[in-house]
Design an enzyme around this catalytic site. Sequence first.
Site, mmCIF file in Angstrom:
data_model
loop_
_atom_site.group_PDB
_atom_site.id
_atom_site.type_symbol
_atom_site.label_atom_id
_atom_site.label_comp_id
_atom_site.label_asym_id
_atom_site.label_seq_id
_atom_site.Cartn_x
_atom_site.Cartn_y
_atom_site.Cartn_z
ATOM 1 N N ARG A 1 143.794 11.516 -7.377
ATOM 2 C CA ARG A 1 145.058 11.150 -6.750
ATOM 3 C C ARG A 1 144.901 11.211 -5.241
ATOM 4 N NH1 ARG A 1 149.944 14.791 -5.627
ATOM 5 N NH2 ARG A 1 151.452 13.261 -4.870
ATOM 6 N N ASN B 1 154.736 18.801 -9.079
ATOM 7 C CA ASN B 1 153.891 19.693 -8.274
ATOM 8 C C ASN B 1 154.452 21.089 -8.415
ATOM 9 O OD1 ASN B 1 152.616 17.389 -7.446
ATOM 10 N ND2 ASN B 1 153.179 17.556 -5.292
ATOM 11 N N TYR C 1 153.731 25.274 -7.617
ATOM 12 C CA TYR C 1 152.939 26.326 -6.972
ATOM 13 C C TYR C 1 153.445 27.729 -7.280
ATOM 14 C CZ TYR C 1 150.479 22.715 -4.479
ATOM 15 O OH TYR C 1 149.691 21.628 -4.200
ATOM 16 N N GLU D 1 150.055 18.234 -8.825
ATOM 17 C CA GLU D 1 149.448 19.220 -7.919
ATOM 18 C C GLU D 1 149.675 20.606 -8.484
ATOM 19 O OE1 GLU D 1 150.696 19.239 -3.786
ATOM 20 O OE2 GLU D 1 150.568 17.055 -3.700
HETATM 21 C C1 FCB Z 1 152.418 20.566 -1.421
HETATM 22 C C2 FCB Z 1 151.981 19.309 -0.708
HETATM 23 C C3 FCB Z 1 150.506 19.236 -0.438
HETATM 24 C C4 FCB Z 1 149.945 20.586 -0.033
HETATM 25 C C5 FCB Z 1 150.350 21.640 -1.020
HETATM 26 C C6 FCB Z 1 149.781 23.002 -0.747
HETATM 27 O O1 FCB Z 1 153.740 20.836 -1.105
HETATM 28 O O2 FCB Z 1 152.342 18.172 -1.456
HETATM 29 O O3 FCB Z 1 150.289 18.257 0.548
HETATM 30 O O4 FCB Z 1 150.319 20.899 1.245
HETATM 31 O O5 FCB Z 1 151.741 21.741 -1.071
#
Ligand code: FCB
Length: 470
Positions: free
Chosen positions: A78, A295, A297, A373
């Site tokens: 990607r 995405n 985290y 992500e």
């Molecule tokens: C996300 C972003 C990516 C990167 C990661 C750690 O929010 O999409 O570009 O910065 O965090």
Amino acid sequence: MTSDRSFPAGFLWGAATAAYQIEGSVTTDGRGPSIWDTFSHTPGRTLNGDNGDIACQHYKRVAEDLDLVQQLGLRAYRFSVAWPRVQPDGKGPANQAGLDFYRRLVAGLRERGVEPVCTLYHWDLPQALEDLGGWTSRDTSERFAEYASMVGDALSDGVAMWVTLNEPWCSAWLGYGTGVHAPGHTDGEMALVATHHLLLAHARATEVLRRVTKAPVGITLNLGGKIPASDHELDVAAARRADGHLNRVYLDPLFKGEYPADIAEIYPSRGPGREAVQPGDLAAISQPIDFLGVNYYSTSVLADPSRLQEAREDGYLVYPGGLGRHPHPDRVDVGRASVERTAAGWEVDADGLRDILLRIRDEYTALPLYITENGAAEHDYVGPDGVIHDQPRIRYLEKHIKAAKEAIDQGVDLRGYFVWSLLDNFEWALGYSMRFGIVWVDYPSGKRAPKDSYRWYKGLVSENALPATT
Ligand code: FCB
């Protein structure tokens, strides 16, 4: 939980990057300035004044990076296209030299047996459009459709999947609300208007792409859990507001064709539900798409600003103004003291990934999902043996991939996983201080070195299964 560690046949294992974070060569082949060039060159905006002028030199080293993708055995990669390479001023005819770079990238992936997943917008708006109001201007959505048609025409014979926008929440709220990202405005109502125009841009680009490609089209959102610090009604309400701002303000219009009522109440004057929204907009925004990119985290815990003393007494870490990344007057991020954190300070909560996938399926859509992500910044270093032993990143990835598997086992139609990131890169306002790569980049020389996590991920991808130690 099943003991079967295998993923469904054809599961799309990948890695992700974004143009401004890796390319460098910011004036090469006619590229125009983006809001991130301006922002990063404005004193005080990024850590140590770091900027993307050189970054990972990916523009020059693209073949080497594609070899790393191939050697990893990935099925997909990607990347994002830099709008200012294609339209240096955000309008007018396409800059062929800019498009050629992405044509080579897509062809290079195909030659290596890797499916190209193209993100049209990963935050690098042409500065010329920001000068006309940026995402607070409705016209930017129309400009985006024009840009999308240029990229669509140029790349549709090779791109396997299209992502219109990456994390519109960050573009809107960090860019226009808290100002920690480009273009650096600090006005919540501007952020709400930008939210609507970004979603409209997604809609217009989807319409345009439908004309040139049969490949799947979707959008990538950053989603995550927002948990109250206690069951006190004020904390519960604070967490609900945070959930509205991060999750529902995007998921509701995309999948229900309406903005959440509580968000319109917080921003009564100009926000969605008010003048920015014109007849037909929400129908366009909720038009069918083919997949949703997620995405993920971290999870955050929220307290009402009036209850910080109680949160402290309950053992939470409370910092003045919250955890700093995106302070907000109506809620405070508090930290769970006992929870593991990455080098960026983000809480590690793999269950939160499983839970958000289940929630999307239960409350919003049965569409195929992709984790576009997921990854961790860790305290990486080259050891005396010349190797980067990034065990914390391996642990993070393993936990989250396991959580993804749990969601699949519970019936979620999850089709792929993209690790963030292939390379260490420019982490926006945090500059080069945060390394997310499974490949180390020695910035002065540009030399790449696969980390232990690269080798670990390679094993997982080739087995299509979590290793037996999990
Ligand atoms: C996300 C972003 C990516 C990167 C990661 C750690 O929010 O999409 O570009 O910065 O965090």
